[in-house]
Write an enzyme that holds these catalytic residues in place. Structure first.
Site, short mmCIF file in Angstrom:
data_model
loop_
_atom_site.label_atom_id
_atom_site.label_comp_id
_atom_site.label_asym_id
_atom_site.label_seq_id
_atom_site.Cartn_x
_atom_site.Cartn_y
_atom_site.Cartn_z
N CYS A 116 -12.78 -2.10 150.72
CA CYS A 116 -13.70 -1.32 149.87
C CYS A 116 -13.51 0.19 150.04
CB CYS A 116 -15.14 -1.70 150.18
SG CYS A 116 -15.44 -3.44 149.97
N HIS A 261 -19.03 3.47 145.99
CA HIS A 261 -18.50 2.12 145.95
C HIS A 261 -19.61 1.18 145.46
CE1 HIS A 261 -16.72 -1.61 147.00
NE2 HIS A 261 -17.52 -1.84 148.03
N ASN A 291 -18.54 -6.52 142.47
CA ASN A 291 -17.82 -5.68 143.42
C ASN A 291 -16.32 -5.87 143.19
OD1 ASN A 291 -16.66 -4.45 145.62
ND2 ASN A 291 -18.01 -5.40 147.14
O1 UT7 Z 1 -18.08 -4.31 149.62
C1 UT7 Z 1 -18.02 -5.00 150.80
C2 UT7 Z 1 -19.21 -4.75 151.62
N1 UT7 Z 1 -20.23 -5.70 151.33
C3 UT7 Z 1 -21.49 -5.32 151.32
O2 UT7 Z 1 -21.77 -4.15 151.49
C4 UT7 Z 1 -22.54 -6.37 151.14
C5 UT7 Z 1 -23.69 -6.10 152.06
N2 UT7 Z 1 -24.71 -7.14 152.04
C6 UT7 Z 1 -25.46 -7.41 150.95
O3 UT7 Z 1 -25.28 -6.82 149.91
C7 UT7 Z 1 -26.58 -8.41 151.08
O4 UT7 Z 1 -26.77 -8.72 152.45
C8 UT7 Z 1 -26.35 -9.71 150.28
C9 UT7 Z 1 -26.44 -9.45 148.79
C10 UT7 Z 1 -25.01 -10.31 150.61
C11 UT7 Z 1 -27.46 -10.72 150.63
O5 UT7 Z 1 -28.72 -10.16 150.32
P1 UT7 Z 1 -29.90 -10.21 151.41
O6 UT7 Z 1 -31.08 -9.63 150.76
O7 UT7 Z 1 -29.40 -9.55 152.67
O8 UT7 Z 1 -30.10 -11.76 151.59
P2 UT7 Z 1 -30.02 -12.62 152.94
O9 UT7 Z 1 -28.63 -12.68 153.43
O10 UT7 Z 1 -31.10 -12.14 153.86
O11 UT7 Z 1 -30.44 -14.02 152.41
C12 UT7 Z 1 -31.75 -14.29 151.95
C13 UT7 Z 1 -31.81 -15.73 151.53
C14 UT7 Z 1 -31.23 -16.67 152.57
O12 UT7 Z 1 -31.99 -17.88 152.54
P3 UT7 Z 1 -33.15 -18.13 153.64
O13 UT7 Z 1 -32.44 -18.10 154.97
O14 UT7 Z 1 -34.11 -17.00 153.45
O15 UT7 Z 1 -33.67 -19.46 153.25
C15 UT7 Z 1 -29.85 -16.96 152.04
O16 UT7 Z 1 -29.35 -18.20 152.48
O17 UT7 Z 1 -31.03 -15.91 150.35
C16 UT7 Z 1 -30.09 -16.98 150.55
N3 UT7 Z 1 -28.90 -16.70 149.76
C17 UT7 Z 1 -28.81 -17.00 148.46
N4 UT7 Z 1 -29.68 -17.60 147.62
C18 UT7 Z 1 -29.30 -17.76 146.35
C19 UT7 Z 1 -27.75 -16.10 150.14
N5 UT7 Z 1 -26.90 -16.01 149.09
C20 UT7 Z 1 -27.55 -16.58 148.04
C21 UT7 Z 1 -27.20 -16.77 146.70
N6 UT7 Z 1 -28.11 -17.36 145.89
N7 UT7 Z 1 -26.03 -16.38 146.18
#
Ligand code: UT7
Length: 334
Positions: A116, A261, A291
């Site tokens: 990235c 980014h 992304n």
């Molecule tokens: O460019 C490369 C660098 N990458 C980044 O900068 C990405 C950085 N991270 C993020 O953008 C975020 O952490 C994500 C978008 C990947 C995830 O968002 P979040 O608000 O941090 O969600 P989370 O990981 O805390 O997950 C919340 C819930 C979890 O379920 P439980 O444990 O609360 O039951 C996940 O399992 O959402 C669930 N979850 C999903 N649900 C539906 C994770 N992915 C998905 C999905 N659809 N695609």
């Protein structure tokens, strides 16, 4: 005053095939349009129309557009820097493929593997080359084909909903005006996060590099510790942006446009809030493209130029964070 480099032209290309969040739910039933939009800002992404299209193929039209907008021809380009995490082949790099596809003279082609942050790392190299007088015109391309490398099952939902295919390109050359151009580029890395965002296999440290077990265990797909990456991104992007602005001798009120980014719209809104940059100055394309890794910033530059949003005289801030971990920022007076 010493010579400065400047971005002389920019172009981009995205494949025509649109995949909406609802389309993805057919493959990944445990995700939803509402979750993806709310957590990331993504509505849809583009993917290659068919098998056999590589990052270098997406790079061709983006590069042509950038060269044309710079008022140059391919014969004016002295070097290529190709940033990608999804090269057409394991080796050689995509840079030589682009050189050949464009029918360019036998100029050097450097491949950058900083994910990235690939565009900012490339800009740092191009800026140094131009200022040192090594080359006159450097073509930087960020291009990615993610769609062939994602775990499109419930297991991969946290990563696979995020990425899209696309390419962005710029031509960097000597600034005609010493007051304008690339004021600086700051790049950083910390391998402490190497395993928190990676694709593990195939890997040269394993004999053989790839096995059926690795495939069955899903070790061929990208893995991310999303919350940790989010925390680092929202800390490091403002930090490095401030360093870049200080080195450039500008303050945040001087910034007319912020082209970050595009990993997550919430990350960019958070970073802008921390920096005190009004939301209307941020360029977003994640809603339409997801992304696109090394391509996000050059696509943002190209679209902003096309829309007339990026104009001569403006002070522009770029910032990014990604796998490695790697991150960086740059201030450019257009
Ligand atoms: O460019 C490369 C660098 N990458 C980044 O900068 C990405 C950085 N991270 C993020 O953008 C975020 O952490 C994500 C978008 C990947 C995830 O968002 P979040 O608000 O941090 O969600 P989370 O990981 O805390 O997950 C919340 C819930 C979890 O379920 P439980 O444990 O609360 O039951 C996940 O399992 O959402 C669930 N979850 C999903 N649900 C539906 C994770 N992915 C998905 C999905 N659809 N695609």
């Amino acid at each position: 005053m010493a010579a400065r480099s400047a971005i002389l032209g920019a172009g981009h290309y995205v494949p025509s095939k649109v995949v909406t969040n609802d389309d993805l739910t057919k493959l990944i039933p445990s995700t939803s349009d509402a979750w993806i939009q709310e957590r990331t800002g993504i509505r849809e992404r583009r993917i290659i129309e068919h098998d056999g299209i590589g990052a270098s193929d997406l790079a061709v039209p983006a590069a042509k557009m950038a060269i044309e907008r710079a008022g140059l021809t391919i014969h004016d380009i002295d070097a290529i820097i190709f940033a990608t995490l999804s090269p057409d082949l394991t080796f050689p790099g995509s840079g030589v493929l682009l050189q050949h596809k464009l029918g360019m003279p036998q100029i050097p082609a450097l491949d950058v593997r900083n994910q990235c942050s690939g565009f900012l790392y490339s800009l740092s190299v191009a800026d140094a080359w131009i200022r040192a007088g090594v080359y006159k015109h450097v073509l930087i391309v960020g291009a990615e084909v993610h769609s062939t490398g994602l775990d499109l099952s419930d297991r991969g939902r946290d990563v696979s909903v995020l990425f899209g295919d696309g390419a962005g390109a710029v031509v960097v050359g000597r600034s005609p005006d010493p007051e304008r151009g690339v004021l600086n580029v700051v790049i950083r890395s910390d391998g402490v996060g190497a395993h928190d965002l990676m694709v593990e296999c195939p890997a040269s440290k394993y004999m053989p590099r790839i096995t059926k077990e690795m495939i069955d265990e899903g070790r061929i797909w990208p893995k991310m510790n999303g919350k940790l990456v989010f925390r680092w991104a929202t800390e490091k992007m403002p930090e490095v942006a401030i360093e870049s602005m200080e080195k450039a001798g500008v303050n945040v009120d001087d910034i007319d446009l912020f082209i970050p980014h595009q990993a997550n719209m919430r990350i960019n809104q958070f970073v802008a809030m921390k920096l005190n940059i009004p939301q209307e100055k941020i360029v977003h394309n994640i809603d339409r493209y997801g992304n696109t890794t090394a391509a996000t910033i050059p696509i943002g530059i190209s679209e902003s130029l096309g829309e007339g949003r990026l104009k001569p005289g403006m002070t522009v801030l770029f910032a990014g964070f990604g796998a490695g971990f790697t991150w960086g920022a740059s201030v450019v007076r257009w």
